[in-house]
Write an enzyme that holds these catalytic residues in place. Structure first.
Site, mmCIF file in Angstrom:
data_model
loop_
_atom_site.group_PDB
_atom_site.id
_atom_site.type_symbol
_atom_site.label_atom_id
_atom_site.label_comp_id
_atom_site.label_asym_id
_atom_site.label_seq_id
_atom_site.Cartn_x
_atom_site.Cartn_y
_atom_site.Cartn_z
ATOM 1 N N GLU A 138 0.832 -1.205 0.000
ATOM 2 C CA GLU A 138 0.000 0.000 0.000
ATOM 3 C C GLU A 138 0.871 1.262 0.000
ATOM 4 O OE1 GLU A 138 -4.219 -0.832 1.975
ATOM 5 O OE2 GLU A 138 -2.580 -1.454 3.292
ATOM 6 N N GLU B 202 -3.967 -9.533 3.523
ATOM 7 C CA GLU B 202 -4.765 -9.242 4.716
ATOM 8 C C GLU B 202 -5.927 -10.205 4.921
ATOM 9 O OE1 GLU B 202 -2.810 -5.314 3.656
ATOM 10 O OE2 GLU B 202 -3.664 -7.025 2.579
#
Length: 700
Positions: free
Chosen positions: A104, A124
């Site tokens: 990210e 995740e």
């Protein structure tokens, strides 16, 4: 305290270097350091900014030591927005892995380069979460909704080459990463490159109904899990909302996931797997024995699969059978397994040939005289295993590790067949052994510390998840399974159909229902194990009455096309069988059992709390080191859903007082022979302590 992030101006390039070993995790100090460096770069003479990492990897994700703690500013989403808002081009230079928050951060940069061996991903979902720092909004804008969904809902990384094809990485660079990244930064400056902000890109539209189709397919594949569906919700927001609103929506869904029992369970499993590798009372400095050549006794399905594990890890393997015919069958199993791996794309033809070339066959025990480790995988019979160990004691070199792959038998008695019980250990592989991740490492009373440490290290080398068990009948997994199996089959004799029992457990989250599992394993396996026990140790005679009758009818499960179910010879599809229902009703009548309707809640509670209760006894006796070890055994060896956290975590999640109450209800309704509450369970409820708190107090 020295910051793990440094910033320097090299000519006209501002260089942000992250040095937070071992994996440059995104700790608070790292986030603050990058934030401050980006701010400094806006005010100095730099014309571009490079983010690069020292050590073996780019930012590999969140700092696991901060899990469960209150977040501290700067929060990762804000840091990513700060990076993207930079007035000067920001370049991420990736090596090793850029995972989760690390990717990210890279996505918020204006440009990304990577070395060929690098991998990127957003894993995740494997912790019951979704990317919460803009990943669900930026990735679809870069690669399209479909590719972004595949990456985020699988959680699997892709290599630099694939990342470049998708558009995640702009350049794959050869040679020294720092030199290549500097050269690219200078090129960008020379060309007055724009600040290419991912948030400003449009998401390519998707065909009508495509998201709903993806949602339905994923629901079938990830039955019961909430995070994958919320990822789709976020991608849908990326398609339909402005970026800022999408970020807000993502944050709301991330917090929902973070607070969910599923994420708590998956995070528990993340730590439990790592804790299971630690052996209480054993120094991390314990020396290891060298293991280069491995001998396997028995070339059946299990022995052949075990041999493949070591060959795949680069070790030489000698596979021994009693005669050439049996050996030929075993080597044939191995050949077919490797051919299947190539066909499914799991390995190349060259890799399969190399691995197969490390496995040789023999019928002579003397061939094992120079082996460093020998594992017997013969039929589950104590006398036979003792006979094998006596032969190994006579031919194996001093210092060789002698291991038994028994599922139930007393490892101490097997070790006693040798003059070197300190070199003996149990290594309980799970079938199919070349695929299943779990390895129960059974520490006998005389097992030397270095033998135990060596086998734990070897497990990781052959890509297994090891759990230490003490010696008892069935160790951790199969000892508990006996109680689970008892209740499954008592539910059947009391009135539930096999399909009702299996459906209840599968809808709760188990990979397969218990009776379907028994059919898959072969009903004769349990039958023979029970026959080997004294009558007094076989348990409730009602429990296995139907299974034993099926074996005596030669209905052994899938391998004979019929067991609790009938199986299609082509597809292996199972279907209920009236012949079995008639058998069940007849056996119930002979036993004097009045059949009744049994609802799914009762089935689930009886099966799961039977597991939990016996798990409590196993902990109390010291057979398992900690509750999390039991959870690892059940998730990796028995199809227990990871998002439920294993049976012991599940007990904590629903409340130990509730578990005890239900067990007492079952004791009153079904008798104390099967339902006596474990003393540890009663003690914990009385003191108001959870299992997790109890384990922590013991230092485990």
């Amino acid at each position: 305290m020295t910051s793990p992030v440094s910033y320097e101006l090299v000519d006209d390039i501002g260089v942000i270097t992250v040095a937070n070993p071992p994996v440059n995790a995104l700790s608070h100090a790292v986030r603050q350091g990058i934030h401050d460096a980006i701010a400094a770069a806006q005010e100095d003479a730099s014309k571009a900014v490079l983010i690069i990492c020292d050590g073996r990897t780019f930012i590999a994700g969140a700092d696991i030591t901060e899990f469960g703690k209150p977040p501290r500013e700067p929060h990762l989403p804000d840091l990513c927005n700060t990076i993207e808002a930079s007035s000067k081009p920001v370049v991420a230079a990736i090596h090793g892995t850029a995972l989760g928050g690390g990717l990210e951060v890279a996505l918020s940069c204006h440009y990304r380069c990577a070395v060929p061996g690098a991998k990127v991903g957003l894993p995740e979902v494997k912790l019951g979460l979704l990317p919460g720092a803009g990943g669900t909004q930026r990735l679809p804008r870069l690669v399209g909704a479909s590719a972004a969904l595949d990456l985020m809902t699988s959680g699997n990384p892709v290599d630099a080459g694939q990342a470049a094809k998708l558009g995640i990485v702009d350049r794959v660079v050869d040679g020294d990463l720092r030199d290549a990244a500097f050269a690219w930064c200078r090129e960008l400056v020379a060309n007055d490159a724009e600040r290419r902000r991912t948030s400003e890109l449009a998401v390519q539209d998707v065909p009508a109904g495509a998201l709903e189709e993806y949602r339905n397919t994923l629901a079938r594949r990830t039955r019961g899990q909430i995070a994958p569906q919320k990822i789709i919700d976020c991608v849908e927001a990326a398609l339909s909302r402005p970026f800022s609103e999408g970020l807000q929506f993502e944050r709301e869904k991330f917090i929902e996931c973070m607070k969910s029992p599923q994420s708590a369970a998956l995070r528990h499993m993340f730590f439990a797997e790592r804790e299971a590798a630690k052996i209480v009372g054993l120094s991390i400095d314990t020396p290891l024995r060298d293991v280069n050549k491995v001998g396997i006794i028995g070339a059946g399905t299990m022995g052949s699969g075990i041999a493949m594990n070591f060959a795949n890890a680069g070790m030489q393997v000698a596979l021994l059978e009693v005669d050439d015919e049996a050996l030929g069958r075993g080597l044939g199993i191995i050949d077919r397994n490797y051919q299947g791996g190539v066909k499914r794309g799991k390995m190349s033809e060259e890799q399969a040939l190399a691995c197969r070339g490390r496995i040789s066959g023999t019928t002579d025990y003397e061939s094992l005289s120079d082996a460093d480790l020998v594992i017997e995988a013969v039929f589950e019979n104590l006398e036979l295993k003792q006979e094998v160990f006596a032969k190994l004691d006579a031919v194996c070199r001093q210092g060789a590790i002698l291991a038994t792959n028994t599922s139930y038998q007393d490892v101490d008695r097997i070790a006693a067949a040798t003059k070197r019980p300190q070199d003996a250990i149990g290594l309980h592989f799970f079938s199919p052994a070349h695929i299943m991740k779990l390895l129960e490492v059974v520490r006998a009373s005389m097992t030397a510390d270095d033998v135990l440490a060596t086998c734990m290290a070897l497990a990781r080398k052959i890509r297994k998840t090891p759990v230490v068990s003490g010696v008892c009948y069935g160790f951790i997994g199969n000892r508990m399974l006996g109680h689970y199996a008892r209740e499954a089959q008592l539910c059947v004799i009391e009135g539930a159909t096999p399909a009702q029992v299996d459906t209840a457990m599968e809808e709760w989250g188990m990979a397969m229902g218990p009776l379907a599992v028994f059919d898959l394993a072969g009903l004769d396996v349990g039958y023979k194990a029970r026959q080997g026990l004294p009558q007094a140790e076989r348990g409730d005679p009602r429990a296995f009455r139907v299974a034993d009758a099926l074996v005596e009818m030669n209905r052994l499960g899938q391998k004979t096309g019929a067991g609790f179910y009938r199986y299609d010879p082509e597809t292996r599809q199972r279907s209920s069988d009236q012949e079995v229902q008639t058998l069940i009703e007849r056996e119930a009548a002979e036993l004097g059992v009045e059949q009744r309707e049994i609802d799914a809640e009762e089935i689930v509670d009886r099966l799961l709390f039977a597991l939990v209760n016996e798990g409590m006894n196993i902990l109390d006796e010291g057979i398992a080191q900690r509750p999390g070890d039991i959870d690892v055994v059940y998730v990796y060896g028995y199809g227990f859903p990871a998002w439920r956290g294993g049976p012991m975590h599940y007990a904590d999640a629903v409340g130990l007082a509730h578990v005890l109450q239900r067990i007492r209800e079952f004791e009153q309704g079904f008798g104390s022979e099967n339902w006596t509450p474990a003393p540890l369970l009663e003690k914990l409820v009385e003191s108001g302590v959870t299992l997790a708190e109890w384990a922590k107090s013991k230092g485990n």
